[in-house]
Design a protein around this motif. Sequence first.
Motif, PDB file in Angstrom:
ATOM      1  N   ALA A 187     -18.093 -23.896  -6.722  1.00 21.29           N
ATOM      2  CA  ALA A 187     -17.051 -24.261  -7.685  1.00 21.29           C
ATOM      3  C   ALA A 187     -15.676 -23.757  -7.257  1.00 21.29           C
ATOM      4  O   ALA A 187     -14.659 -24.406  -7.523  1.00 21.29           O
ATOM      5  CB  ALA A 187     -17.400 -23.715  -9.068  1.00 21.29           C
ATOM      6  N   LEU A 188     -15.625 -22.591  -6.611  1.00 22.10           N
ATOM      7  CA  LEU A 188     -14.382 -22.055  -6.052  1.00 22.10           C
ATOM      8  C   LEU A 188     -14.647 -21.684  -4.605  1.00 22.10           C
ATOM      9  O   LEU A 188     -15.661 -21.045  -4.301  1.00 22.10           O
ATOM     10  CB  LEU A 188     -13.894 -20.829  -6.830  1.00 22.10           C
ATOM     11  N   ASP A 189     -13.711 -22.056  -3.724  1.00 23.19           N
ATOM     12  CA  ASP A 189     -13.974 -21.943  -2.289  1.00 23.19           C
ATOM     13  C   ASP A 189     -12.839 -21.205  -1.587  1.00 23.19           C
ATOM     14  O   ASP A 189     -12.026 -21.783  -0.873  1.00 23.19           O
ATOM     15  CB  ASP A 189     -14.144 -23.344  -1.693  1.00 23.19           C
ATOM     16  N   MET A 221      -9.351 -31.065   3.032  1.00 26.04           N
ATOM     17  CA  MET A 221      -7.980 -30.764   2.629  1.00 26.04           C
ATOM     18  C   MET A 221      -7.733 -29.263   2.736  1.00 26.04           C
ATOM     19  O   MET A 221      -8.541 -28.461   2.285  1.00 26.04           O
ATOM     20  CB  MET A 221      -7.755 -31.235   1.183  1.00 26.04           C
ATOM     21  N   ARG A 222      -6.653 -28.864   3.344  1.00 24.80           N
ATOM     22  CA  ARG A 222      -6.381 -27.451   3.561  1.00 24.80           C
ATOM     23  C   ARG A 222      -6.022 -26.758   2.258  1.00 24.80           C
ATOM     24  O   ARG A 222      -5.246 -27.269   1.459  1.00 24.80           O
ATOM     25  CB  ARG A 222      -5.218 -27.280   4.543  1.00 24.80           C
ATOM     26  N   PRO A 223      -6.587 -25.530   2.013  1.00 18.59           N
ATOM     27  CA  PRO A 223      -6.195 -24.775   0.834  1.00 18.59           C
ATOM     28  C   PRO A 223      -4.785 -24.232   0.986  1.00 18.59           C
ATOM     29  O   PRO A 223      -4.259 -24.125   2.095  1.00 18.59           O
ATOM     30  CB  PRO A 223      -7.221 -23.627   0.790  1.00 18.59           C
ATOM     31  N   LEU A 231      -0.223 -25.494 -10.730  1.00 16.18           N
ATOM     32  CA  LEU A 231      -1.113 -25.394  -9.580  1.00 16.18           C
ATOM     33  C   LEU A 231      -2.174 -26.475  -9.688  1.00 16.18           C
ATOM     34  O   LEU A 231      -2.692 -26.742 -10.781  1.00 16.18           O
ATOM     35  CB  LEU A 231      -1.792 -24.020  -9.532  1.00 16.18           C
ATOM     36  N   PHE A 232      -2.509 -27.089  -8.564  1.00 16.34           N
ATOM     37  CA  PHE A 232      -3.487 -28.168  -8.546  1.00 16.34           C
ATOM     38  C   PHE A 232      -4.701 -27.757  -7.731  1.00 16.34           C
ATOM     39  O   PHE A 232      -4.562 -27.253  -6.607  1.00 16.34           O
ATOM     40  CB  PHE A 232      -2.864 -29.435  -7.954  1.00 16.34           C
ATOM     41  N   LEU A 233      -5.869 -27.981  -8.293  1.00 17.00           N
ATOM     42  CA  LEU A 233      -7.117 -27.696  -7.605  1.00 17.00           C
ATOM     43  C   LEU A 233      -7.866 -28.990  -7.323  1.00 17.00           C
ATOM     44  O   LEU A 233      -7.783 -29.953  -8.096  1.00 17.00           O
ATOM     45  CB  LEU A 233      -8.020 -26.787  -8.445  1.00 17.00           C
ATOM     46  N   ALA A 234      -8.591 -29.003  -6.223  1.00 15.01           N
ATOM     47  CA  ALA A 234      -9.514 -30.081  -5.895  1.00 15.01           C
ATOM     48  C   ALA A 234     -10.645 -29.480  -5.081  1.00 15.01           C
ATOM     49  O   ALA A 234     -10.400 -28.713  -4.139  1.00 15.01           O
ATOM     50  CB  ALA A 234      -8.810 -31.193  -5.111  1.00 15.01           C
ATOM     51  N   ASP A 235     -11.856 -29.778  -5.478  1.00 18.26           N
ATOM     52  CA  ASP A 235     -13.033 -29.292  -4.749  1.00 18.26           C
ATOM     53  C   ASP A 235     -13.020 -27.779  -4.570  1.00 18.26           C
ATOM     54  O   ASP A 235     -13.407 -27.254  -3.528  1.00 18.26           O
ATOM     55  CB  ASP A 235     -13.133 -29.978  -3.383  1.00 18.26           C
TER      56      ASP A 235
END
Length: 271
Positions: free
Chosen positions: A33-35, A1-3, A223-227
């Motif tokens: 944890a953060l990419d 999924m694109r950041p 804001l939504f975070l995933a992976d």
Amino acid sequence: MRPVTVYPRGEGAIASARGLVKVYGSGETAVRALDGVDVDFAAGELTAIMGPSGSGKSTLMHCMAGLDTVTDGTVVVGGEDIARMNQRGLTKLRRDKLGFVFQAFNLIPTLTAAENITLPLDIARRPVDRDWFDTVVEAVGLGDRLSHRPSELSGGQQQRVACARALVSRPAVVFADEPTGNLDSRSSGEVLSFLRHSVDVLGQAVVMVTHDPTAASFAHRVLFLADGRLVGEVVNPTTESVLDALREIGAGRRDASAPVAAADELVGGRR
């Protein structure tokens, strides 16, 4: 999924991250944890951060607040690059420019509400700006409870004391980690209304991590975070739009079942 890159809609960024990476462990057991997160937070804006368990939302807040070190990238708060600070500099930054509100109220039981509010200033040996103190106390709605100790206050009142304590030093930004997690719906509404009031009226910047779509609906944006990546944003959210976004994010991941189930749990009010 694109950041995605998220920029502020206020007067300017009071806290920013660029290329933020956080890795725990090393080798085959390393967890990213953060990419590569790029994000700005503005004064006069309440931002909620959401995502499934393990998405990196608490890690993002801790790195932005200098509570955890970063592996790569920059974090700037109030014009200072905290990713390059030593421990002494971080301690001073947290004391002078940051406010914190946690799920546990963290009040001192032997102190009155007023003494708990001014505690950060007393520890730093800084004078209390009485006009600002009065403004914060009026905003929090506890003017008649200042002489009471925590045991004499409801959960919602205790959390509002914690919010006032976070604001009394005029921080650049307040970080709130699940601030309503221990509260009933009425008390949650009181605390969230105050946080929104502190932004709209007092011009504060607030960043709030939450699992609750109703709590998120008090924000200016979510804001939504995933992976470990920012994957979406909702502006002027409602409970329904937040839930829709959670389901969409879940459907876009390889294993959609877990985040969709998490969203379904949120519909039922479970955390």
